[in-house]
Design an enzyme around this catalytic site. Structure first.
Site, PDB file in Angstrom:
ATOM      1  CE  LYS A 117       0.475  -3.487   3.239  1.00  0.00           C
ATOM      2  NZ  LYS A 117      -0.356  -2.618   4.183  1.00  0.00           N
ATOM      3  CG  ASN A 165      -0.293   8.672   7.871  1.00  0.00           C
ATOM      4  OD1 ASN A 165      -0.971   7.693   7.588  1.00  0.00           O
ATOM      5  ND2 ASN A 165       1.003   8.592   8.121  1.00  0.00           N
ATOM      6  CB  THR A 185      -0.976  -0.013   1.188  1.00  0.00           C
ATOM      7  OG1 THR A 185      -0.258  -0.308   2.394  1.00  0.00           O
ATOM      8  CG2 THR A 185      -2.064  -1.055   0.982  1.00  0.00           C
ATOM      9  CB  THR A 245      -7.858  14.150   0.566  1.00  0.00           C
ATOM     10  OG1 THR A 245      -6.665  14.388   1.314  1.00  0.00           O
ATOM     11  CG2 THR A 245      -9.026  13.951   1.498  1.00  0.00           C
ATOM     12  CB  THR A 301      -1.665  -1.488   8.714  1.00  0.00           C
ATOM     13  OG1 THR A 301      -2.347  -1.720   7.487  1.00  0.00           O
ATOM     14  CG2 THR A 301      -0.573  -0.491   8.507  1.00  0.00           C
TER      15      THR A 301
END
Length: 387
Positions: free
Chosen positions: A171, A382, A148, A387, A182
């Site tokens: 990852k 972050n 990601t 956005t 994560t």
């Protein structure tokens, strides 16, 4: 270490494609398939908001049946998506199982990405149908497809004395903290191992590796560590296998820490003289997650008082009068402040890895944790994530 020419062990093949999950158009759907049933072990996030993939894998794990495949999507966590998300996750396993002609419970699932969005199932299922057409031994496409915010793929390998191999890929870059993060960590081996013994040993291996990594103090809804072994290379010495597996996991864990979002250097904290390994790890992890210490590392500031602070609040027992601290090999504290050349130590902290060594003075146990420095780039990444 990462190896761009890495191939999977005997009997394992993988495929990756761009299914349209990521807006970037990068590869985002992948699978690894074994041509034989695998012994396997699994550890997932302890988050009470665990994603559908973690919940389903836990259910399958409890049945202790064999596994033949893993399917991964990146770009969408399929977390906080309710009953529909759970159905979608199960449908992905069913779809790959149907194409491979194996039972759905022989297929594990993993999702990573933004939380709270349903998967574009038309694109996902269409991709799953065609994934097996691209199966091959090369590990690089799979390692890239699971990323990601990672800046590069993460792989590691080990070869046992019998010739059996372990290949790992992972990852993870942000939302990384002990109790998993994560992150994904997948290991594949052609060794023949006992599933019960593997499952008994795996949680401790994860605790000393992936649960010793922290980037920002946040733990994800989707993280998991998984090892599959299909037995193609025959029997191996169990102790040698577990040692090699931990080495692969450790390598991947350090790669995740070094690739922390906005990171410019790896932070390593080695703690000795603790009452127990658990307390040593707790003290080391607390140092690695401290924003103050991480900022000091970024600025090459040998402010060892921040180590004292972090250890003191960690909950680990410490005798300050017997406590020791070293920065990049230079003693700076031994029950009292020591004279040292601050400019020289600061210069040594410009290295790609900054190491703090801490003695707690209360026992014989040791532990190590890894993190990274804290830069303005972490905030930027972050602040703009969705956005």
């Amino acid at each position: 270490m990462t190896d761009s020419g890495l191939t999977f062990p005997q009997g394992f093949t993988a495929a990756a494609m761009a299914a349209g999950i990521k807006p970037s158009g990068k590869t985002d759907l992948s699978c690894v398939v074994s041509d034989a049933a695998c012994a396997w072990a699994f550890v997932g996030t302890r988050s009470s908001a665990a994603a559908a993939c973690v919940t389903r894998n836990r259910e399958v794990y409890g049945q202790a049946g064999p596994v033949r495949a893993l399917v991964v999507n990146a770009g969408n966590a399929n977390a906080a998506t309710g009953a529909q998300g759970a159905r979608d996750n199960a449908d992905i396993a069913d779809a790959l199982g149907s194409v491979l002609n194996v039972e759905p419970d022989a297929v594990l699932t993993a999702s990573t990405g933004i939380i709270g969005h349903l998967l574009p199932m038309d694109r996902v299922l269409s991709g799953v149908e065609h994934l097996p057409d691209e199966l091959g031994r090369d590990a690089a496409p799979f390692a890239a497809a699971i990323m990601t915010t990672d800046t590069h793929p993460k792989t590691a390998q080990a070869t046992l004395s019998t010739g059996a191999r372990i290949v790992g890929t992972a990852k993870g870059s942000g939302m990384i903290h002990p109790d998993m993060a994560t992150m994904f960590a997948f290991a594949f081996s052609d060794a023949r191992v006992d599933q019960a013994a593997l499952r008994a040993a795996f949680p401790a291996i994860v605790n000393r590796t992936f649960n010793a990594v922290t980037v920002d103090g946040d733990t994800s809804t989707n993280d998991m560590a998984l090892v599959l072994a299909n037995g193609h290379a025959g029997d191996v010495d169990p102790a040698e296998f577990l040692t090699a597996l931990e080495g692969v996991m450790r390598d991947l864990a350090r790669q995740i820490a070094a690739d922390g979002e906005g990171a410019t250097k790896l932070l390593t904290v080695r703690v000795s003289g603790a009452r127990s390994e658990a307390e040593a790890l707790t003290a080391a992890r607390t140092c690695c997650v401290s924003p103050l210490l991480k900022s000091a590392v970024h600025g090459n500031d040998p402010n060892w008082g921040r180590v004292i602070m972090a250890v003191g609040r960690s909950g680990a027992a410490v005798d300050v009068e017997r406590m020791t601290v070293q920065v990049q090999g230079t003693p700076v504290f031994a029950g009292r402040p020591l004279p040292y050349d601050a400019a020289q130590v600061s210069a040594s902290m410009q290295a790609p890895e900054v190491v703090f060594e801490v003695g707690l003075g209360v026992g014989d146990a040791a532990g190590e944790a890894w993190g990274c420095d804290l830069s303005a780039e972490y905030v930027s990444i972050n602040a703009d994530y969705t956005t």
